[in-house]
Design a protein around this motif. Structure first.
Motif, PDB file in Angstrom:
ATOM      1  N   LEU A 138      -8.059  -1.679   6.528  1.00  0.00           N
ATOM      2  CA  LEU A 138      -7.199  -2.720   5.956  1.00  0.00           C
ATOM      3  C   LEU A 138      -7.161  -3.948   6.872  1.00  0.00           C
ATOM      4  O   LEU A 138      -7.318  -5.082   6.417  1.00  0.00           O
ATOM      5  CB  LEU A 138      -5.786  -2.139   5.761  1.00  0.00           C
ATOM      6  CG  LEU A 138      -4.751  -3.025   5.097  1.00  0.00           C
ATOM      7  CD1 LEU A 138      -5.177  -3.363   3.676  1.00  0.00           C
ATOM      8  CD2 LEU A 138      -3.386  -2.328   5.052  1.00  0.00           C
ATOM      9  N   PHE A 176       2.540  -9.213   8.000  1.00  0.00           N
ATOM     10  CA  PHE A 176       1.987  -7.880   7.786  1.00  0.00           C
ATOM     11  C   PHE A 176       3.037  -6.907   8.306  1.00  0.00           C
ATOM     12  O   PHE A 176       3.467  -7.019   9.464  1.00  0.00           O
ATOM     13  CB  PHE A 176       0.671  -7.735   8.569  1.00  0.00           C
ATOM     14  CG  PHE A 176       0.010  -6.396   8.423  1.00  0.00           C
ATOM     15  CD1 PHE A 176      -0.921  -6.164   7.406  1.00  0.00           C
ATOM     16  CD2 PHE A 176       0.297  -5.361   9.302  1.00  0.00           C
ATOM     17  CE1 PHE A 176      -1.537  -4.935   7.274  1.00  0.00           C
ATOM     18  CE2 PHE A 176      -0.325  -4.125   9.177  1.00  0.00           C
ATOM     19  CZ  PHE A 176      -1.250  -3.901   8.159  1.00  0.00           C
ATOM     20  N   LEU A 210      -7.719   3.742   0.764  1.00  0.00           N
ATOM     21  CA  LEU A 210      -7.976   2.768   1.835  1.00  0.00           C
ATOM     22  C   LEU A 210      -9.090   3.202   2.790  1.00  0.00           C
ATOM     23  O   LEU A 210      -9.513   2.427   3.642  1.00  0.00           O
ATOM     24  CB  LEU A 210      -6.701   2.484   2.623  1.00  0.00           C
ATOM     25  CG  LEU A 210      -5.604   1.714   1.877  1.00  0.00           C
ATOM     26  CD1 LEU A 210      -4.312   1.715   2.668  1.00  0.00           C
ATOM     27  CD2 LEU A 210      -6.038   0.278   1.606  1.00  0.00           C
ATOM     28  N   PHE A 258       4.275  -2.949   8.905  1.00  0.00           N
ATOM     29  CA  PHE A 258       3.746  -1.586   9.015  1.00  0.00           C
ATOM     30  C   PHE A 258       4.860  -0.547   9.108  1.00  0.00           C
ATOM     31  O   PHE A 258       5.857  -0.752   9.825  1.00  0.00           O
ATOM     32  CB  PHE A 258       2.841  -1.475  10.250  1.00  0.00           C
ATOM     33  CG  PHE A 258       2.310  -0.083  10.474  1.00  0.00           C
ATOM     34  CD1 PHE A 258       1.468   0.516   9.530  1.00  0.00           C
ATOM     35  CD2 PHE A 258       2.651   0.633  11.605  1.00  0.00           C
ATOM     36  CE1 PHE A 258       0.985   1.807   9.725  1.00  0.00           C
ATOM     37  CE2 PHE A 258       2.166   1.921  11.816  1.00  0.00           C
ATOM     38  CZ  PHE A 258       1.329   2.505  10.869  1.00  0.00           C
ATOM     39  N   HIS A 289       2.186  -2.332   4.627  1.00  0.00           N
ATOM     40  CA  HIS A 289       1.249  -1.206   4.716  1.00  0.00           C
ATOM     41  C   HIS A 289       2.049   0.092   4.916  1.00  0.00           C
ATOM     42  O   HIS A 289       2.374   0.482   6.040  1.00  0.00           O
ATOM     43  CB  HIS A 289       0.278  -1.457   5.877  1.00  0.00           C
ATOM     44  CG  HIS A 289      -0.689  -0.341   6.077  1.00  0.00           C
ATOM     45  ND1 HIS A 289      -1.215   0.397   5.031  1.00  0.00           N
ATOM     46  CD2 HIS A 289      -1.237   0.184   7.216  1.00  0.00           C
ATOM     47  CE1 HIS A 289      -2.026   1.318   5.516  1.00  0.00           C
ATOM     48  NE2 HIS A 289      -2.047   1.217   6.828  1.00  0.00           N
ATOM     49  N   ASN A 324      -4.282   7.567   8.161  1.00  0.00           N
ATOM     50  CA  ASN A 324      -3.490   6.695   9.028  1.00  0.00           C
ATOM     51  C   ASN A 324      -4.412   5.776   9.849  1.00  0.00           C
ATOM     52  O   ASN A 324      -4.383   4.564   9.672  1.00  0.00           O
ATOM     53  CB  ASN A 324      -2.578   7.520   9.948  1.00  0.00           C
ATOM     54  CG  ASN A 324      -1.510   8.262   9.134  1.00  0.00           C
ATOM     55  OD1 ASN A 324      -1.300   7.958   7.962  1.00  0.00           O
ATOM     56  ND2 ASN A 324      -0.848   9.225   9.725  1.00  0.00           N
ATOM     57  N   THR A 336      -5.854   2.236   8.214  1.00  0.00           N
ATOM     58  CA  THR A 336      -5.262   1.032   8.819  1.00  0.00           C
ATOM     59  C   THR A 336      -6.350   0.117   9.377  1.00  0.00           C
ATOM     60  O   THR A 336      -6.308  -1.103   9.201  1.00  0.00           O
ATOM     61  CB  THR A 336      -4.249   1.431   9.923  1.00  0.00           C
ATOM     62  OG1 THR A 336      -3.273   2.280   9.321  1.00  0.00           O
ATOM     63  CG2 THR A 336      -3.569   0.232  10.549  1.00  0.00           C
ATOM     64  N   CYS A 348      -2.129   3.386  15.281  1.00  0.00           N
ATOM     65  CA  CYS A 348      -2.026   2.307  14.274  1.00  0.00           C
ATOM     66  C   CYS A 348      -1.253   1.118  14.850  1.00  0.00           C
ATOM     67  O   CYS A 348      -1.651  -0.036  14.657  1.00  0.00           O
ATOM     68  CB  CYS A 348      -1.313   2.807  13.014  1.00  0.00           C
ATOM     69  SG  CYS A 348      -2.268   3.999  12.086  1.00  0.00           S
ATOM     70  N   ASP A 390      -2.585   2.623  -4.262  1.00  0.00           N
ATOM     71  CA  ASP A 390      -2.292   3.997  -3.839  1.00  0.00           C
ATOM     72  C   ASP A 390      -3.481   4.872  -4.226  1.00  0.00           C
ATOM     73  O   ASP A 390      -4.132   4.623  -5.242  1.00  0.00           O
ATOM     74  CB  ASP A 390      -1.017   4.522  -4.525  1.00  0.00           C
ATOM     75  CG  ASP A 390      -0.350   5.629  -3.738  1.00  0.00           C
ATOM     76  OD1 ASP A 390       0.776   5.432  -3.266  1.00  0.00           O
ATOM     77  OD2 ASP A 390      -0.968   6.707  -3.575  1.00  0.00           O
ATOM     78  N   THR A 422       0.882  -1.169   0.000  1.00  0.00           N
ATOM     79  CA  THR A 422       0.000   0.000   0.000  1.00  0.00           C
ATOM     80  C   THR A 422       0.923   1.224   0.000  1.00  0.00           C
ATOM     81  O   THR A 422       1.993   1.203   0.620  1.00  0.00           O
ATOM     82  CB  THR A 422      -0.944   0.037   1.228  1.00  0.00           C
ATOM     83  OG1 THR A 422      -0.187   0.387   2.398  1.00  0.00           O
ATOM     84  CG2 THR A 422      -1.653  -1.295   1.468  1.00  0.00           C
ATOM     85  N   ILE A 454      -8.135  -8.054   5.634  1.00  0.00           N
ATOM     86  CA  ILE A 454      -7.072  -9.002   5.255  1.00  0.00           C
ATOM     87  C   ILE A 454      -7.315 -10.364   5.917  1.00  0.00           C
ATOM     88  O   ILE A 454      -7.930 -10.449   6.982  1.00  0.00           O
ATOM     89  CB  ILE A 454      -5.655  -8.478   5.608  1.00  0.00           C
ATOM     90  CG1 ILE A 454      -5.524  -8.214   7.101  1.00  0.00           C
ATOM     91  CG2 ILE A 454      -5.312  -7.253   4.791  1.00  0.00           C
ATOM     92  CD1 ILE A 454      -4.118  -7.881   7.529  1.00  0.00           C
ATOM     93  N   ILE A 487       2.045  -8.419   3.221  1.00  0.00           N
ATOM     94  CA  ILE A 487       1.419  -7.098   3.045  1.00  0.00           C
ATOM     95  C   ILE A 487       2.311  -6.051   3.696  1.00  0.00           C
ATOM     96  O   ILE A 487       2.604  -6.129   4.895  1.00  0.00           O
ATOM     97  CB  ILE A 487       0.011  -7.036   3.691  1.00  0.00           C
ATOM     98  CG1 ILE A 487      -0.923  -8.064   3.031  1.00  0.00           C
ATOM     99  CG2 ILE A 487      -0.575  -5.622   3.587  1.00  0.00           C
ATOM    100  CD1 ILE A 487      -2.304  -8.145   3.661  1.00  0.00           C
TER     101      ILE A 487
END
Ligand code: NAD
Length: 316
Positions: free
Chosen positions: A111, A123, A63, A125, A83, A104, A108, A159, A32, A6, A115, A81
């Protein structure tokens, strides 16, 4: 391997995607929103480069749009992923806090809701050194208490918490990286080095906050990509939070001299007082990263040279 990145048109997302795409066996999906926080010309140029590769698949998705991401995730299976989409920038968070909440926190949350946690390998971040704020002891270790002094940092902390909670039952499936001032070719025009290069081009004076005495732990993009690629492959991690930094901060006044030398042009600057919400020092410890992975970081001189070379050649 199948990757989702992302924020693939962003600075870090672009470099990581570009690197992963070198292996033709990898498939990289990029998302994006191409927002206009900074000129989209550079985002489109990054995307143009990525789209040249046959194993890259781009989808323009915001997102914050639950419906669209629901559809997107119902159709693909992913291994990793990253992010990296989000609203960056410390000072802008005083001007437009809403953008930080949406891009943010809400992005998040959305998402994490769509998933398939059990199916993915990891994942990852993109958090920030700004979560630490100003500390009394340096270098800053991952165990230090967070002390946000701006809303951007606060949203990154939220997040991080959302991710920890969401992966509570599968601890080895996520990594939070706290980046320290990443720079390099195709860098963000709102960050100091590219802002300076753009100002020099149009002969505009640049303001040096805190009389040029701020210290920043500049970390070259290629080093960041190497660390990311190494760490995602590790199956068992004792920790989930890692600083990514060179651990050698440099004062803005010194950095200016280095850039001036490399550019071979005069830089017009004005010294101004400290700006509210900005950290005085960012200086991380990279001991935790080094426990598993040894890396010779790119020197600031070499990194600046590479950045200016691309800037002169491509204009970014
Ligand atoms: N560059 C650094 O030094 C640095 C330092 C600390 C943390 N970070 C974090 O790393 C991540 C990447 O940073 P960067 O420098 O590449 O920033 P960037 O702004 O260049 O990239 C972020 C990308 O995310 C996209 N985006 C924003 N909101 C979105 C949304 N709602 N849906 C889909 N896409 C969206 C933007 O269009 C942009 O292309 C960010 O989360 C940032 O906060 C960066």
């Amino acid at each position: 391997m199948i990757y989702l990145i992302t924020g693939c048109a962003g600075f870090i997302g672009f470099h990581l995607s570009n690197n992963l795409l070198k292996n033709k066996k990898n498939k990289v999906y990029g998302i994006d929103s191409l927002n206009n926080y900074y000129p989209t010309k550079i985002k489109r140029e990054r995307l143009r480069i990525l789209k040249k590769k046959k194993n890259f698949f781009f989808k323009k998705i915001d997102l914050t749009d639950k419906k669209k991401i629901g559809i997107f995730f119902s159709k693909i299976n992913l291994d990793y992923i990253f992010h990296f989409a989000g609203q960056p920038g410390v000072l802008y968070s005083f001007k437009n806090p809403k953008s930080y909440k949406s891009n943010n926190i809400i992005a998040t949350k959305n998402l994490l809701n769509v998933i398939h946690k059990n199916k993915i390998r990891k994942f990852i971040f993109a958090s920030s050194s700004s979560v630490y704020g100003d500390q009394k002891i340096y270098p800053i270790r991952e165990t230090f208490k967070v002390r946000p002094i701006n809303y951007y940092a606060s949203t990154k902390i939220v997040c991080e918490k959302l991710i920890r909670r969401s992966f509570a039952n599968c601890k080895n499936k996520f990594i939070i990286f706290r980046f320290f001032t990443v720079y390099g070719p195709y860098g963000r025009p709102d960050m100091f080095i590219h802002k300076l290069l753009n100002n020099v081009k149009i002969k505009k004076t640049i303001k040096l906050h805190n009389y040029g005495k701020n210290l920043r732990d500049y970390t070259y993009i290629d080093d960041v990509v190497k660390i990311l690629k190494y760490y995602i492959k590790l199956k068992h991690l004792k920790q989930n939070i890692f600083n990514i930094c060179r651990s050698q901060p440099i004062e803005t006044n010194k950095l200016i001299k280095k850039i001036q030398k490399s550019l071979k042009r005069d830089i017009k600057f004005k010294l101004i007082p400290k700006v509210k919400g900005e950290m005085y020092i960012t200086h991380g410890s990279n001991k935790r990263i080094f426990k598993r992975f040894k890396l010779r970081f790119t020197s600031i001189d070499k990194g600046i040279e590479q950045t200016i070379k691309t800037y002169n050649l491509k204009g970014f």
